[in-house]
Design a protein around this motif. Structure first.
Motif, short mmCIF file in Angstrom:
data_model
loop_
_atom_site.label_atom_id
_atom_site.label_comp_id
_atom_site.label_asym_id
_atom_site.label_seq_id
_atom_site.Cartn_x
_atom_site.Cartn_y
_atom_site.Cartn_z
N GLU A 133 0.82 -1.20 0.00
CA GLU A 133 0.00 0.00 0.00
C GLU A 133 0.86 1.25 0.00
N TYR A 134 1.94 1.25 0.79
CA TYR A 134 2.86 2.38 0.76
C TYR A 134 3.45 2.55 -0.64
N ARG A 136 2.15 1.66 -3.49
CA ARG A 136 1.14 2.18 -4.40
C ARG A 136 0.94 3.69 -4.21
N ILE A 137 0.87 4.12 -2.96
CA ILE A 137 0.62 5.54 -2.67
C ILE A 137 1.78 6.41 -3.15
N GLU A 140 1.70 6.69 -6.85
CA GLU A 140 0.66 7.62 -7.28
C GLU A 140 1.11 9.07 -7.13
N ALA A 166 0.37 13.35 -0.93
CA ALA A 166 0.44 11.92 -1.24
C ALA A 166 1.46 11.22 -0.36
N ARG A 169 0.57 10.29 3.38
CA ARG A 169 -0.40 9.24 3.73
C ARG A 169 0.26 8.02 4.38
N PRO A 170 1.37 7.50 3.86
CA PRO A 170 2.03 6.39 4.58
C PRO A 170 2.54 6.82 5.95
N ASP A 173 -0.18 6.68 8.38
CA ASP A 173 -0.44 5.30 8.77
C ASP A 173 0.58 4.84 9.82
#
Length: 305
Positions: A133-134, A136-137, A140, A166, A169-170, A173
């Motif tokens: 997920e990291y 992918r982010i 992006e 962007a 976001r990680p 988290d």
């Protein structure tokens, strides 16, 4: 790409604070080596060290780990602290490097960049597998920058801010239950500041290489850096001052929740980064680092200690 502007003004740090800063820098290196191998330690950089300090101070993590004595073998030491936050930050650092390499390869392919990409391939694959997920982010975020470039965007603050949101976001988290809006704002403003400084610093190189730069895009006729700065220095200084103001305002809101290390982070935010910005405008950014030089200049980055 965007490494090496988030540094302290070392001559204004006390010996104790310098040692505290070194602890975090070295621990990031040890975490990288433990999880992703010796060669991954070349990716340790100042910007991620700052983010790690802030995250640990906000989340109330362990701050009692040791400082690594200077040694040519220091990189072989094991981590001093066993914290999930440090492990995740190490993986995030690898993934940022992966996408910086990809961005460099797309902009201007070189044997050096491809070699680094190959050398780090095992570490990158592991980080991708553990934190898809990291990955992918972050991907992006870089793709969003390319969309801005394709559209001919001339606003570096807009581009840096979108990129920063962007990349935040990680980090949000990783902060978990301790995440809050001002923390995300700090990350976004820091990335904006780094993006703007990098674009200013690289303007002549980007012109020569034919790579995208929002300042070049808005310049009808670029001859060289000296002429450009003679015409634009006052506007650039105002832009940079506004970016520094936003960064410092968001930092003040985060600082209230930091349990330790504020002397170091105060220095970075109020002295170190503004000094980097001044150097970028003047064309003398000694701290600036290109991902292409990660392996061959690691010694230079750590020699401050």
């Amino acid at each position: 790409m965007m490494l090496g502007y988030t540094v302290p003004l070392y001559q204004r740090l006390t010996a104790r604070s310098l040692g505290d800063y070194q602890r975090y820098y070295c621990e990031t290196c040890h975490q990288l080596k433990a999880q992703f191998g010796l060669l991954s330690t070349a990716t340790v950089n100042y910007d991620m060290t700052f983010n790690t300090i802030v995250l640990n101070a906000v989340t109330g993590g362990d701050d009692s780990f040791e400082k690594t004595p200077k040694s040519i073998r220091c990189v072989f030491r094991k981590p001093y602290t066993d914290q999930e936050m440090f492990r995740r930050m190490a993986a995030y650092t690898i993934l940022i490097t992966k996408w910086e390499l990809y961005d460099d390869i797309c902009d201007k392919p070189s044997m050096k960049t491809r070699l680094i990409d190959t050398v780090l391939s095992r570490a990158i694959t592991k980080a991708e597998t553990e934190f898809p997920e990291y990955d992918r982010i972050v991907g992006e975020g870089f793709e969003q920058l390319r969309t801005f470039e394709a559209d001919g965007c001339t606003d570096p603050v807009k581009m840096g801010r979108a990129f920063g949101e962007a990349l935040a976001r990680p980090l949000s988290d990783i902060a978990g239950d301790h995440d809050f809006p001002a923390l995300r704002d700090l990350y976004a403003n820091l990335t904006t500041a780094v993006y703007v400084m990098d674009a200013i610093d690289d303007i002549e190189d980007d012109f020569m290489d034919g790579t995208y730069n929002p300042f070049l895009r808005s310049c009808p006729r670029f001859v060289n850096r000296a002429e450009y700065m003679a015409q634009s220095e006052s506007q650039l200084t105002e832009l940079v001052n506004n970016v520094m103001r936003d960064l410092q305002e968001s930092y003040r809101a985060v600082r209230e929740r930091m349990a330790f290390m504020t002397e170091v982070t105060d220095n970075i935010i109020y002295l170190g980064i503004p000094e980097s910005a001044k150097n970028a405008v003047a064309g003398r950014s000694e701290a600036k680092m290109s991902v292409k030089n990660l392996l061959e200049r690691r010694k230079e980055r750590t020699s401050t200690y």
